[in-house]
Enzyme design. Structure first.
Site, PDB file in Angstrom:
ATOM      1  CG  ASP A   1      -1.245   5.261   8.063  1.00  0.00           C
ATOM      2  OD1 ASP A   1      -0.315   4.699   8.679  1.00  0.00           O
ATOM      3  OD2 ASP A   1      -1.813   6.311   8.445  1.00  0.00           O
TER       4      ASP A   1
ATOM      5  CG  ASP B   1      -5.792   6.167   1.405  1.00  0.00           C
ATOM      6  OD1 ASP B   1      -6.671   6.095   0.523  1.00  0.00           O
ATOM      7  OD2 ASP B   1      -5.936   6.772   2.479  1.00  0.00           O
TER       8      ASP B   1
ATOM      9  CG  ASP C   1      -1.068   6.343   2.816  1.00  0.00           C
ATOM     10  OD1 ASP C   1      -1.474   5.178   3.045  1.00  0.00           O
ATOM     11  OD2 ASP C   1      -1.679   7.350   3.199  1.00  0.00           O
TER      12      ASP C   1
ATOM     13  CD  GLU D   1      -6.464   3.517   4.322  1.00  0.00           C
ATOM     14  OE1 GLU D   1      -5.969   3.015   3.285  1.00  0.00           O
ATOM     15  OE2 GLU D   1      -5.838   4.264   5.085  1.00  0.00           O
TER      16      GLU D   1
END
Ligand code: 0RA
Length: 647
Positions: free
Chosen positions: A511, A507, A509, A434
């Protein structure tokens, strides 16, 4: 348990594993019998017992099965079948029920002909459940009496005894078991996982009542699964989040050459193909001869109908491909075969060649007639397939116009891809990363010999809502397809895959979870074979760095972070401990990324497996469909994705 204390590894000789008799073998190598000793294997125990009850239903002797998850995560499975035989076996000198529970593969020994197609992916029988249970109790109502016996880790603890009398027509089997903590690493049952399989079984076995009760504190609930319409209801259920193009589910049930065939199908206005196939109630993820027969008949019947119809003039140059006629199709195919041969990576591919022609002939006949008799449905189906074909054609033309070589050709590797030097796919891995900045770190940190890096910018397209021309029009997606090198859908060729490990690195998180889900949806829909082949992985970057002077450690969750900090003396008030929470991969330098997440010697990567295609399909529909709210809620609640996508 049979006395085979001398049964050690040395007994595994060339003649095979059969040398080890009795249940000792099962406890020694549980994975060989139930696949895993975690979540999946734990649930497999229930399926194994339920499959026996369903076999009674298939044989016509049982119409109700009750499953209970008790407060202590023990399980009861009760049915109203004939009851496991309790009479003495002539040569083995044990009652039938004791044989069934203490001898491997004893299930069908005494009743090969009437005992029907027998489910159970591994077909291992209830003795395996007994071997892997700390305790198991069985009650059998048969011949006017209720019988009982119990076991401890597969050993008989109470010999068969009669508890009392019952009405002679009151028959059935009740099994209670408690999975052995010495064997299983996971002991908590998941209601949704069991419910999904039991619901599926009710669709597959028309008319059988299957109930599931959860008695655990705070989780109390009960559901009854019962499908009078069988697969017809299955397809309606699968399409319940979609917009069907025709109200009626096309349905057929019959028998050909001693093979039971049941098919239900309905088109929706989406672009996905949702075709599930089963053999003896086992989900054949990898398809096989039954599915090939179905698909080839479907393509040929629809093309023939197109030739005959008035569409032919304006679209006469178009030939509908298999992918075209399956766009927006939801279908379930279930066959009952006497001696199924399972092949493939996950032993979920039917090999019997006679099944292909039986299904093909049947579908050819039945579907051709259906289309004749239902011209309105026929028109809808053909319109849908034609528009898929036009889109496919347009996508192809656009590709041909913009470049000489096809964008999906390996000759044209994407510029963003930092490829590895080795060319043997078995040695190679690719990280889908990402963001450009993490991509940059990964490129610097990698071992370029065998690790390729493909940075992905921003979000990839949601393939759940897009048609093939749009999917292929998306640059990020095209890049992934080209880098992997094996095509998609019908043209996908496993042998051409350029890396045997495809590792998603996002990541930690919300997203990142979203991007990971988008990528998984893409692989699930366009290259499911990659998942079956066990080639998709998820990287596990650390969440924390704990450092003191030159010493540094990485922690993958809060508990680990605290334990490390404690060890370094945080509790003694040492303040020179530096705690860093990584918000994104980009915060790690190349060296840290290598050490924590990419070095095969030290990293953890999770393999993506698909336990239950049906449940996975539902999850992807929920996650990626039109409703935004359920998706947001789900993703926020499940950073680790979904429990059944056993990652
Ligand atoms: C062996 C033979 C027969 C039935 C069964 C096993 C049987 C096993 C289980 C396990 C759970 N429920 C079950 N119900 C039946 C055939 C019995 C006959 O011939 O009457």
């Amino acid at each position: 348990m049979a006395k085979t204390n001398d049964a050690a590894d040395s007994q595994y000789d060339a003649s095979g594993i059969q040398v080890l008799k009795g249940l000792e073998a099962v406890r020694k190598r549980p994975g060989m019998y139930i696949g895993s000793t975690s979540h999946r294997g734990l649930h497999h125990l229930v399926y194994e017992v339920v499959d026996n009850s369903i076999d009674e239903a298939l044989a016509g002797y049982c119409d109700a099965v009750r499953v209970v998850i008790h407060a202590d995560n023990s399980i009861t499975v009760e049915d109203n079948g004939r009851g496991i035989p309790v009479d003495m076996h002539a040569t083995e000198k044990l009652p039938g029920v004791e044989l069934a529970l203490t001898v491997l593969h004893a299930g069908g020994k005494f009743d090969k002909n009437t005992y029907k197609v027998s489910g159970g992916l591994h077909g291992v029988g209830v003795s395996v459940v007994n071997a892997l249970s700390e305790q198991l109790k069985v009650w059998v109502k048969r011949g006017g009496s209720e019988h009982y016996m119990d076991f401890h880790r597969g050993d008989t603890t109470t010999k068969l005894k009669v508890l009392g009398s019952v009405k002679p027509k009151d028959t059935g089997t009740k099994v209670w078991f408690k999975p052995d903590p010495q064997i299983f690493t996971e002991l908590e049952y998941d209601y949704a996982t069991l419910a999904s399989r039991l619901r599926e079984l009710s669709f597959l076995n028309k008319g059988v009542n299957i109930s599931l009760t959860d008695e655990r504190a705070g989780l109390e609930r009960e559901e009854v699964f019962h499908a009078k319409g069988g697969l017809k209801e299955f397809v309606s259920f699968l399409n319940s989040k979609q917009k069907p193009l025709h109200p009626e589910v096309v349905y057929f049930e019959g028998e050909k050459d001693d093979i039971g065939i049941e098919i239900a199908m309905q088109y929706n206005d989406g672009y996905n193909e949702t075709v599930f196939s089963f053999v003896n109630n086992i989900n054949t993820h990898e398809g096989g001869t039954h599915l090939t027969g179905f698909k080839s008949a479907l393509t040929s019947v629809i093309n023939k109908h197109l030739d005959k119809s008035s569409f032919a003039k304006k679209d006469k140059d178009l030939k509908l491909s298999g992918d075209d006629v399956r766009e927006g199709l939801t279908a379930v195919l279930s066959v009952k075969v006497r001696e199924p041969q399972f092949e493939g990576q996950t032993k979920t591919k039917l090999g019997n060649s006679e099944v292909e022609s039986a299904v093909k002939t049947t579908v050819n006949e039945v579907l051709a007639q259906y289309l004749e008799e239902h011209p309105r449905v026929a028109n809808i189906v053909i319109e849908k397939a034609l528009s898929a074909a036009r889109a496919r054609e347009a996508a192809r033309k656009a590709r041909d116009l913009t470049r000489k070589k096809s964008a999906l050709d390996v000759g044209n590797l994407p510029g963003k891809l930092a490829d590895c030097s080795l060319s043997d796919p078995a040695m190679c891995e690719i990280y889908l990363v990402e963001g450009d900045s993490a991509g940059g770190s990964a490129k610097q940190g990698r071992d370029r010999m065998f690790q390729a890096i493909l940075p992905l910018r921003g979000k990839i397209l949601n393939v759940e809502k897009a048609r093939i021309d749009k999917i292929l029009g998306n640059e990020e997606i095209r890049t992934i397809i080209t880098a992997i090198g094996a095509g998609i859908k019908e043209e996908f060729t496993l042998e051409n895959v350029r890396y045997h490990k495809i590792i998603i690195m996002t990541d930690a998180d919300v997203d990142g979870a979203h991007i990971r889900t988008l990528l998984l949806t893409f692989f699930f829909r366009q290259m499911p074979e990659l998942i079956d082949a066990g080639m998709i992985y998820i990287a596990q970057p650390p969440l924390y760095r704990v450092a003191k002077g030159k010493e540094e450690y990485y922690a993958y969750d809060e508990a680990e972070r605290d334990a490390i900090a404690e060890r370094m003396g945080a509790g003694e008030g040492k303040t020179n401990i530096n705690l860093q929470r990584y918000k994104g991969l980009g915060e790690m330098n190349p060296d840290q990324l290598w050490k924590t997440t990419m070095d095969p010697e030290t990293r953890t990567i999770l393999k993506v497996t698909q336990d239950d295609a049906f449940q996975a399909n539902e999850i992807f529909q929920t996650l990626m469909g039109d409703d935004v709210e359920p998706r947001r809620v789900f993703i926020e609640a499940n950073a680790k994705f979904a429990s059944n996508i056993d990652i």
